[in-house]
Design a protein around this motif. Structure first.
Motif, PDB file in Angstrom:
ATOM      1  N   UNK A 226      41.752  40.794  38.499  1.00 58.62           N
ATOM      2  CA  UNK A 226      40.571  41.561  38.069  1.00 58.62           C
ATOM      3  C   UNK A 226      40.771  42.159  36.679  1.00 58.62           C
ATOM      4  N   UNK A 227      41.992  42.581  36.389  1.00 61.24           N
ATOM      5  CA  UNK A 227      42.298  43.114  35.060  1.00 61.24           C
ATOM      6  C   UNK A 227      42.136  42.020  34.000  1.00 61.24           C
ATOM      7  N   UNK A 254      36.427  38.757  46.316  1.00 59.72           N
ATOM      8  CA  UNK A 254      34.990  38.953  46.122  1.00 59.72           C
ATOM      9  C   UNK A 254      34.725  39.831  44.899  1.00 59.72           C
ATOM     10  N   UNK A 255      35.571  40.839  44.701  1.00 60.09           N
ATOM     11  CA  UNK A 255      35.455  41.698  43.505  1.00 60.09           C
ATOM     12  C   UNK A 255      35.654  40.859  42.247  1.00 60.09           C
ATOM     13  N   UNK A 256      36.663  39.977  42.284  1.00 60.85           N
ATOM     14  CA  UNK A 256      36.945  39.115  41.124  1.00 60.85           C
ATOM     15  C   UNK A 256      35.781  38.171  40.840  1.00 60.85           C
ATOM     16  N   UNK A 257      35.210  37.607  41.892  1.00 63.31           N
ATOM     17  CA  UNK A 257      34.078  36.689  41.714  1.00 63.31           C
ATOM     18  C   UNK A 257      32.883  37.420  41.100  1.00 63.31           C
ATOM     19  N   UNK A 258      32.712  38.666  41.477  1.00 57.97           N
ATOM     20  CA  UNK A 258      31.626  39.448  40.896  1.00 57.97           C
ATOM     21  C   UNK A 258      31.865  39.698  39.408  1.00 57.97           C
ATOM     22  N   UNK A 259      33.129  39.949  39.043  1.00 57.79           N
ATOM     23  CA  UNK A 259      33.473  40.129  37.630  1.00 57.79           C
ATOM     24  C   UNK A 259      33.233  38.844  36.836  1.00 57.79           C
ATOM     25  N   UNK A 260      33.511  37.707  37.465  1.00 61.47           N
ATOM     26  CA  UNK A 260      33.290  36.416  36.797  1.00 61.47           C
ATOM     27  C   UNK A 260      31.817  36.249  36.436  1.00 61.47           C
ATOM     28  N   UNK A 261      30.943  36.672  37.335  1.00 63.29           N
ATOM     29  CA  UNK A 261      29.495  36.561  37.081  1.00 63.29           C
ATOM     30  C   UNK A 261      29.055  37.401  35.882  1.00 63.29           C
TER      31      UNK A 261
END
Length: 391
Positions: A226-227, A254-261
């Motif tokens: 995420x960082x 799921x948090x990482x996938x949201x950041x990707x978006x």
């Protein structure tokens, strides 16, 4: 007569998804099985898998990659059964490879505390669990357990294996153990030959004007994907960012996938899942940079693998791989300086292709000698010999 070491670890070959600790034991066996006997007790399946490995026998010893291995199905991972295995297997040392692993560290130590085991020396390698970044993950739960374990005297008389002076100091600061109970021996890398330098891995993707960055590790809070994504959100140059690794925590993923978006259009992300160990070197060879802002590694086998094919690394300063810029191997930066990570990525994107290729060649030459340090092997050898002599 060889010293016999009964080793408990959550995952072993043919598994690979658990990463560093597993690789540490594989490399240890590869380097030292001519001098020591390794008897390894482990799970019968890989990290995250619901079914056992194909082709392995459960509940019996078998020869695997230079060691004798005992694969346990979930229903047999009990204190009573572990005590039975330990006591029925002649050994000189009990070797544990985590502080917090309930099944493969705490249960054997509870058996020891309940006096169910023969009196043999115990070596425990925390494998980076007490680095400043790692200890903050589920901090309350870990702090409670540390206090509770002291009341039980669960770790009393244990010899601690630290992989660096930094890790030794972490043990002293957090566990309040004495310096005399700590033995420093760096993790052993995979065995390398000079021919490795001459091996050329074919690129499966052509060189492009976009900077190609890879993240290859387990997807968990400790590895800090995420960082990396938050850094890339601020990068203004064109980047292809490819992610390899098993998801260890679906909520975190799921948090990482949201950041990707939320990433800008100049950052293209691809998610590829787990990479088999046989593919890792050729994967790294296809990238300009390995971005790994981990919260803590006691070694970082994946770092050594990237460097072995000449791929520079961009790391946090939470690993033993330090002063990388001075050595021409990459960069190690503090996590609180996010802007510096952005700066390195943008500056490296402007380096021309020929200079990047020249850098790769230099890295391969330098890393061979760094990974071939005979003193590291001697320190690991002395760890087991000295503990046996002093028992």
């Amino acid at each position: 007569m060889k010293i016999k070491i009964i080793t408990f670890i959550s995952y072993f070959l043919p598994g690979y998804k658990a990463g560093g600790p597993l690789r540490s034991i594989v490399n240890l066996v590869n380097h030292l099985n001519d001098e020591f006997e390794f008897w390894i007790v482990t799970r019968d399946r890989d990290l995250g898998d619901s079914s056992p490995y194909n082709g392995v026998l459960q509940n019996q010893w078998q020869s695997v990659a230079g060691a004798m291995v005992y694969y346990l199905p979930p229903e047999d991972v009990t204190i009573k059964n572990m005590a039975k295995i330990i006591n029925s297997t002649p050994h000189d040392i009990l070797y544990l490879n985590s502080f917090f692993a309930f099944d493969f560290t705490i249960k054997p130590l509870l058996a020891r505390r309940l006096k169910l085991l023969l009196n043999k020396p115990v070596i425990l390698a925390p494998r980076g669990e007490f680095s400043s970044g790692a200890i903050k993950i589920k901090k309350f739960k870990k702090t409670f357990f540390i206090r509770f374990s002291k009341i039980l005297k669960l770790y009393s008389g244990v010899v601690w294996q630290a992989s660096s002076e930094h890790e030794a100091q972490d043990l002293i600061n957090i566990l309040k153990v004495s310096r005399s109970s700590i033995f420093i021996s760096l993790n052993l890398p995979a065995r390398m030959k000079i021919s490795n330098l001459e091996r050329v891995y074919a690129r499966s993707t052509p060189l492009s004007s976009n900077l190609r960055i890879v993240f290859l590790s387990r997807i968990s809070p400790k590895k800090n994907l995420d960082y990396a994504l938050m850094v890339l959100r601020k990068v203004r140059v064109n980047v292809v960012f490819d992610i390899y690794g098993p998801s260890e925590d679906e909520e975190y993923f799921a948090i990482c996938k949201n950041l990707i978006k939320q990433l800008p259009v100049n950052i293209v992300v691809n998610i590829f899942g787990s990479a088999h160990p046989d593919q890792v070197l050729s994967i790294f060879n296809n990238y300009d940079l390995f971005f790994f802002p981990t919260r803590g590694e006691n070694y970082g086998h994946v770092i050594a693998e990237a460097l072995s094919v000449g791929t520079p690394v961009l790391l946090s300063d939470q690993t033993p791989w330090r002063n990388l810029k001075d050595d021409g191997l990459g960069w190690d930066l503090p996590l609180y300086e996010e802007a510096k990570f952005v700066e390195v990525i943008e500056e490296y994107s402007r380096v021309d292709k020929n200079e990047k290729e020249h850098k790769r060649k230099n890295i391969k030459e330098k890393i061979f000698y760094r990974l071939s340090d005979s003193q590291v092997l001697e320190d690991n050898r002395n760890l087991f010999k000295s503990v046996t002599l002093n028992s």
